[in-house]
Design a protein around this motif. Structure first.
Motif, PDB file in Angstrom:
ATOM      1  N   ARG A  38       0.834  -1.188   0.000  1.00  0.00           N
ATOM      2  CA  ARG A  38       0.000   0.000   0.000  1.00  0.00           C
ATOM      3  C   ARG A  38       0.872   1.244   0.000  1.00  0.00           C
ATOM      4  O   ARG A  38       2.025   1.212   0.435  1.00  0.00           O
ATOM      5  N   GLN A  39       0.286   2.325  -0.504  1.00  0.00           N
ATOM      6  CA  GLN A  39       1.001   3.591  -0.539  1.00  0.00           C
ATOM      7  C   GLN A  39       0.040   4.718  -0.218  1.00  0.00           C
ATOM      8  O   GLN A  39      -0.957   4.921  -0.932  1.00  0.00           O
ATOM      9  N   ALA A  40       0.333   5.416   0.874  1.00  0.00           N
ATOM     10  CA  ALA A  40      -0.449   6.585   1.270  1.00  0.00           C
ATOM     11  C   ALA A  40       0.192   7.833   0.665  1.00  0.00           C
ATOM     12  O   ALA A  40       1.380   7.834   0.335  1.00  0.00           O
ATOM     13  N   GLY A  42       2.255  10.900  -0.052  1.00  0.00           N
ATOM     14  CA  GLY A  42       3.464  11.428   0.553  1.00  0.00           C
ATOM     15  C   GLY A  42       4.312  10.403   1.273  1.00  0.00           C
ATOM     16  O   GLY A  42       5.303  10.760   1.927  1.00  0.00           O
ATOM     17  N   LYS A  43       3.937   9.134   1.163  1.00  0.00           N
ATOM     18  CA  LYS A  43       4.684   8.084   1.863  1.00  0.00           C
ATOM     19  C   LYS A  43       5.209   7.057   0.868  1.00  0.00           C
ATOM     20  O   LYS A  43       4.738   6.949  -0.260  1.00  0.00           O
ATOM     21  N   GLU A  44       6.196   6.275   1.347  1.00  0.00           N
ATOM     22  CA  GLU A  44       6.753   5.199   0.541  1.00  0.00           C
ATOM     23  C   GLU A  44       5.756   4.043   0.453  1.00  0.00           C
ATOM     24  O   GLU A  44       4.913   3.855   1.345  1.00  0.00           O
ATOM     25  N   ARG A  45       5.877   3.276  -0.634  1.00  0.00           N
ATOM     26  CA  ARG A  45       5.082   2.049  -0.724  1.00  0.00           C
ATOM     27  C   ARG A  45       5.552   1.077   0.356  1.00  0.00           C
ATOM     28  O   ARG A  45       6.751   0.893   0.540  1.00  0.00           O
ATOM     29  N   GLU A  46       4.605   0.449   1.062  1.00  0.00           N
ATOM     30  CA  GLU A  46       4.973  -0.436   2.163  1.00  0.00           C
ATOM     31  C   GLU A  46       4.316  -1.796   2.021  1.00  0.00           C
ATOM     32  O   GLU A  46       3.215  -1.934   1.490  1.00  0.00           O
ATOM     33  N   SER A  63       1.774  -3.951  11.480  1.00  0.00           N
ATOM     34  CA  SER A  63       0.682  -2.981  11.609  1.00  0.00           C
ATOM     35  C   SER A  63      -0.688  -3.565  11.251  1.00  0.00           C
ATOM     36  O   SER A  63      -1.716  -2.981  11.616  1.00  0.00           O
ATOM     37  N   GLU A  89      -5.446   5.196   9.497  1.00  0.00           N
ATOM     38  CA  GLU A  89      -4.069   5.049   9.018  1.00  0.00           C
ATOM     39  C   GLU A  89      -3.920   3.934   7.987  1.00  0.00           C
ATOM     40  O   GLU A  89      -2.845   3.790   7.395  1.00  0.00           O
ATOM     41  N   ASP A  90      -4.962   3.150   7.751  1.00  0.00           N
ATOM     42  CA  ASP A  90      -4.938   2.150   6.689  1.00  0.00           C
ATOM     43  C   ASP A  90      -5.284   2.770   5.332  1.00  0.00           C
ATOM     44  O   ASP A  90      -5.169   2.094   4.302  1.00  0.00           O
ATOM     45  N   ALA A  92      -5.019   4.257   1.938  1.00  0.00           N
ATOM     46  CA  ALA A  92      -3.923   4.194   0.971  1.00  0.00           C
ATOM     47  C   ALA A  92      -4.453   3.602  -0.329  1.00  0.00           C
ATOM     48  O   ALA A  92      -5.579   3.085  -0.384  1.00  0.00           O
TER      49      ALA A  92
END
Length: 127
Positions: A38-40, A42-46, A63, A89-90, A92
Motif C-alpha cells: 500500500r502507498q499513502a 506522501g509516503k513510501e510504498r509499504e 501494523s 491510518e490504513d 492508501a
C-alpha cells in the motif's frame, strides 16, 4: 507473464471491513508468490502481506497482524485481502504484486522483488 487487476476498494468508516480481490491472467498463477502493498499520499510504498505460491506460507506487516488476512484461490487465479477493523491510518492505494516462484514455498517482503503489479485500488477508512 501475468497481468493483475485489483478490485474491492472503497470508503468505509473506521472499524469497518473491506475485501480486496486481485485477479490474475495466465494459466500458471499457482507458480507465482503474491503480495499486497500500500502507498499513502506522501509516503513510501509499504509491505502489507505476502503468500507463497501454494498458500501454505503467509506473513504480514506488524501494523496489520490480527486484522488483515491474505488468501488465494489458485483455481480462480485470484488472491484476496480481507481487511477488518480498518483504521484511518490504513487509508492508501493498495496494490497486488506477483513474483515467479514455482514450488519454492517462499514469500517476499520487498517491492523490488516483485516483477508484476496491478493498477491499485483506493481504500479510505474515515474517522
Amino acid at each position: 507473464q501475468v497481468q493483475l487487476v485489483e478490485s474491492g476498494g472503497g470508503l468505509v468508516q473506521a472499524g469497518g471491513s473491506l475485501r480486496l480481490s486481485c485477479a490474475a491472467s495466465g494459466r500458471i498463477f499457482s507458480n507465482y508468490a503474491m503480495g499486497w502493498f500500500r502507498q499513502a499520499p506522501g509516503k513510501e510504498r509499504e509491505f502489507v502481506a505476502a503468500i507463497s505460491q501454494s498458500g501454505s506460507n503467509i506473513d504480514y506487516a506488524d501494523s496489520v497482524k490480527g486484522r488483515f488476512t491474505i488468501s488465494r484461490d489458485n483455481a480462480k487465479n485470484t488472491v484476496y485481502l480481507q481487511m477488518n477493523s480498518l483504521r484511518p491510518e490504513d487509508t492508501a492505494v493498495y496494490y497486488c504484486a506477483a513474483v515467479w516462484s514455482p514450488a519454492s514455498g517462499r514469500y517476499f517482503y520487498r517491492a523490488e522483488e516483485y516483477g508484476y503489479w496491478g493498477q491499485g485500488t483506493q481504500v479510505t477508512a474515515s474517522s
